[in-house]
Design a protein around this motif. Structure first.
Motif, PDB file in Angstrom:
ATOM      1  N   VAL A 136       0.844  -1.186   0.000  1.00 36.09           N
ATOM      2  CA  VAL A 136       0.000   0.000   0.000  1.00 36.09           C
ATOM      3  C   VAL A 136       0.882   1.240   0.000  1.00 36.09           C
ATOM      4  O   VAL A 136       1.711   1.433   0.892  1.00 36.09           O
ATOM      5  CB  VAL A 136      -0.933   0.008   1.229  1.00 36.09           C
ATOM      6  N   ARG A 137       0.696   2.093  -1.047  1.00 37.07           N
ATOM      7  CA  ARG A 137       1.435   3.354  -1.150  1.00 37.07           C
ATOM      8  C   ARG A 137       0.527   4.504  -0.739  1.00 37.07           C
ATOM      9  O   ARG A 137      -0.638   4.300  -0.372  1.00 37.07           O
ATOM     10  CB  ARG A 137       1.909   3.560  -2.594  1.00 37.07           C
ATOM     11  N   GLU A 138       1.068   5.728  -0.813  1.00 38.23           N
ATOM     12  CA  GLU A 138       0.270   6.901  -0.469  1.00 38.23           C
ATOM     13  C   GLU A 138      -0.889   7.088  -1.435  1.00 38.23           C
ATOM     14  O   GLU A 138      -1.951   7.590  -1.045  1.00 38.23           O
ATOM     15  CB  GLU A 138       1.152   8.151  -0.470  1.00 38.23           C
ATOM     16  N   ASP A 139      -0.686   6.694  -2.693  1.00 34.35           N
ATOM     17  CA  ASP A 139      -1.731   6.857  -3.692  1.00 34.35           C
ATOM     18  C   ASP A 139      -2.494   5.568  -3.967  1.00 34.35           C
ATOM     19  O   ASP A 139      -3.211   5.472  -4.954  1.00 34.35           O
ATOM     20  CB  ASP A 139      -1.129   7.379  -5.005  1.00 34.35           C
ATOM     21  N   GLY A 140      -2.315   4.559  -3.117  1.00 31.98           N
ATOM     22  CA  GLY A 140      -3.045   3.312  -3.294  1.00 31.98           C
ATOM     23  C   GLY A 140      -2.118   2.114  -3.432  1.00 31.98           C
ATOM     24  O   GLY A 140      -0.896   2.244  -3.309  1.00 31.98           O
ATOM     25  N   ASP A 187       0.273  -0.720  -4.842  1.00 37.08           N
ATOM     26  CA  ASP A 187       1.277  -0.752  -5.901  1.00 37.08           C
ATOM     27  C   ASP A 187       0.864  -1.764  -6.971  1.00 37.08           C
ATOM     28  O   ASP A 187       0.177  -2.754  -6.685  1.00 37.08           O
ATOM     29  CB  ASP A 187       2.631  -1.137  -5.308  1.00 37.08           C
ATOM     30  N   VAL A 188       1.304  -1.499  -8.203  1.00 34.42           N
ATOM     31  CA  VAL A 188       1.037  -2.450  -9.277  1.00 34.42           C
ATOM     32  C   VAL A 188       1.858  -3.716  -9.077  1.00 34.42           C
ATOM     33  O   VAL A 188       1.393  -4.823  -9.330  1.00 34.42           O
ATOM     34  CB  VAL A 188       1.349  -1.808 -10.650  1.00 34.42           C
ATOM     35  N   GLN A 189       3.094  -3.559  -8.600  1.00 31.25           N
ATOM     36  CA  GLN A 189       3.955  -4.708  -8.360  1.00 31.25           C
ATOM     37  C   GLN A 189       3.562  -5.410  -7.065  1.00 31.25           C
ATOM     38  O   GLN A 189       2.932  -4.830  -6.180  1.00 31.25           O
ATOM     39  CB  GLN A 189       5.414  -4.269  -8.283  1.00 31.25           C
ATOM     40  N   THR A 190       3.953  -6.659  -6.963  1.00 33.54           N
ATOM     41  CA  THR A 190       3.674  -7.432  -5.759  1.00 33.54           C
ATOM     42  C   THR A 190       4.792  -7.251  -4.743  1.00 33.54           C
ATOM     43  O   THR A 190       5.877  -6.744  -5.061  1.00 33.54           O
ATOM     44  CB  THR A 190       3.524  -8.915  -6.094  1.00 33.54           C
ATOM     45  N   LEU A 191       4.526  -7.688  -3.527  1.00 31.79           N
ATOM     46  CA  LEU A 191       5.535  -7.588  -2.470  1.00 31.79           C
ATOM     47  C   LEU A 191       6.778  -8.383  -2.840  1.00 31.79           C
ATOM     48  O   LEU A 191       7.897  -7.908  -2.644  1.00 31.79           O
ATOM     49  CB  LEU A 191       4.955  -8.102  -1.154  1.00 31.79           C
ATOM     50  N   THR A 205      -3.398  -7.019   0.224  1.00 36.38           N
ATOM     51  CA  THR A 205      -2.470  -5.907   0.417  1.00 36.38           C
ATOM     52  C   THR A 205      -1.571  -6.175   1.624  1.00 36.38           C
ATOM     53  O   THR A 205      -1.893  -6.976   2.503  1.00 36.38           O
ATOM     54  CB  THR A 205      -3.225  -4.588   0.650  1.00 36.38           C
ATOM     55  N   VAL A 206      -0.441  -5.465   1.656  1.00 30.00           N
ATOM     56  CA  VAL A 206       0.489  -5.526   2.790  1.00 30.00           C
ATOM     57  C   VAL A 206       0.880  -4.103   3.163  1.00 30.00           C
ATOM     58  O   VAL A 206       0.987  -3.220   2.310  1.00 30.00           O
ATOM     59  CB  VAL A 206       1.752  -6.348   2.457  1.00 30.00           C
ATOM     60  N   VAL A 207       1.101  -3.903   4.470  1.00 30.63           N
ATOM     61  CA  VAL A 207       1.508  -2.605   5.007  1.00 30.63           C
ATOM     62  C   VAL A 207       2.748  -2.824   5.863  1.00 30.63           C
ATOM     63  O   VAL A 207       2.787  -3.741   6.694  1.00 30.63           O
ATOM     64  CB  VAL A 207       0.389  -1.960   5.840  1.00 30.63           C
ATOM     65  N   ALA A 208       3.766  -1.995   5.669  1.00 29.29           N
ATOM     66  CA  ALA A 208       5.008  -2.120   6.430  1.00 29.29           C
ATOM     67  C   ALA A 208       4.764  -1.856   7.907  1.00 29.29           C
ATOM     68  O   ALA A 208       4.022  -0.932   8.272  1.00 29.29           O
ATOM     69  CB  ALA A 208       6.056  -1.154   5.888  1.00 29.29           C
ATOM     70  N   LEU A 256      12.737  -1.652   2.319  1.00 30.40           N
ATOM     71  CA  LEU A 256      12.652  -2.618   1.224  1.00 30.40           C
ATOM     72  C   LEU A 256      11.565  -2.241   0.224  1.00 30.40           C
ATOM     73  O   LEU A 256      11.666  -2.595  -0.952  1.00 30.40           O
ATOM     74  CB  LEU A 256      12.379  -4.015   1.782  1.00 30.40           C
ATOM     75  N   LEU A 257      10.548  -1.530   0.670  1.00 29.00           N
ATOM     76  CA  LEU A 257       9.498  -1.089  -0.249  1.00 29.00           C
ATOM     77  C   LEU A 257       9.896   0.143  -1.043  1.00 29.00           C
ATOM     78  O   LEU A 257       9.205   0.527  -1.973  1.00 29.00           O
ATOM     79  CB  LEU A 257       8.207  -0.787   0.520  1.00 29.00           C
ATOM     80  N   ASP A 258      11.033   0.764  -0.699  1.00 34.27           N
ATOM     81  CA  ASP A 258      11.499   1.956  -1.398  1.00 34.27           C
ATOM     82  C   ASP A 258      12.963   1.764  -1.789  1.00 34.27           C
ATOM     83  O   ASP A 258      13.868   2.333  -1.175  1.00 34.27           O
ATOM     84  CB  ASP A 258      11.348   3.195  -0.514  1.00 34.27           C
TER      85      ASP A 258
END
Length: 281
Positions: free
Chosen positions: A110-114, A116-120, A177-180, A188-190
């Motif tokens: 989950v990003r700020e804008d929703g 992500d297209v890519q998976t974890l 979805t996943v949230v850090a 790792l998400l950035d």
């Protein structure tokens, strides 16, 4: 195996005092149901007692503790029961944890804008590649928290450090979805936030002193870049610019010799005719 002889009943009334005949060392033996069954030779009763003791932790409790993230060895050690007994009930829960960790890798961060297209899994694999880590050596696991949410953990080793990253996993459509949940997970998400470390050379005072730069060690082409020396104020060879006595008079076509410091000024022919020196004197 040493042979002990019974000395008598302990003063607490719940233990039997035994003694080693060879050394005289004494031991306390609890006078419980197992001892009485063993004294009678009642093997059947001994087996029943063992089952009753192990059944103090019910199968449902064993599975709940495994689902919460404990290992088989941790549950067995904490409950004082055999590993084999725990494994009988833990196996289906361990499969559930493994399956959940696998599903979470297909979830979308989950990003700020929703989402992500890519998976974890794709984002983490790319982050490992940027940092030069071996993604194939990383291990995934999951457990269910007290709030009922699934937590996914990634473990990996970098150098001598053991690292972990945690995400909250919510199953759902398109993989969920996943949230850090911690800093490692956020990093790792950035992957773009990664900066390669610079190599720092250890200081060696002896070696550094040996190679201190001097004027002789500067290449010849660098000498030309050295700043020019300041002029000597006592140098009589310097030229002093002449200031005309009459600013309106233009003597560009009749240049006069420039006087120098500490030398007598020779009057021009015009000064002699006009009597400039005599007037000043």
């Amino acid at each position: 195996m040493r042979t002990l002889r019974v000395v008598g009943l302990h003063e607490d009334g719940k233990s039997i005092v035994c003694e080693d005949s060879s050394s005289g060392t004494r031991f306390l033996l609890p006078a419980d149901e197992r001892l009485r069954a063993a004294a009678r030779g009642d093997i059947t009763r001994l087996g029943q007692i063992e089952i009753e003791l192990e059944s103090q932790m019910r199968p449902r409790e064993i599975q709940a503790r495994i689902r919460a993230g404990e290992s088989v060895e941790q549950v067995a050690g904490g409950a004082g029961i055999s590993v084999q007994r725990v494994e009988r009930y833990a196996y289906p829960v361990l499969l559930e944890r493994s399956r959940t960790a696998e599903l979470a890798q297909s979830a979308h961060p989950v990003r700020e804008d929703g989402p992500d297209v890519q998976t974890l899994g794709e984002v983490v694999a790319y982050g490992f590649g940027v940092r030069g880590h071996d993604y194939s050596q990383a291990t995934w696991d999951s457990w269910k928290g007290d709030d009922g949410r699934w937590v996914v953990v990634l473990r990996w080793k970098a150098g001598r450090s053991d690292n972990r990253a945690h995400w909250a996993f919510a199953p759902g459509a398109h993989g969920g979805t996943v949230v850090a949940l911690d800093e490692n997970a956020e990093v790792l998400l950035d992957p773009n936030a990664y900066r390669a470390p610079r190599t720092v050379r250890a200081l060696d005072p002896a070696r550094d002193a040996e190679f201190q730069p001097t004027l002789d060690s500067v290449p010849p082409q660098d000498h030309a870049e050295l700043p020019a020396a300041e002029p000597d104020p006592d140098d009589d060879t310097r030229e002093i610019p002449r200031v005309p006595a009459d600013p309106e008079e233009d003597h560009a076509d009749q240049p006069r010799p420039k006087p120098k410091k500490n030398h007598p000024i020779v009057p021009s022919w015009e000064d002699v005719l006009l009597g400039v020196r005599s007037q000043r004197g």
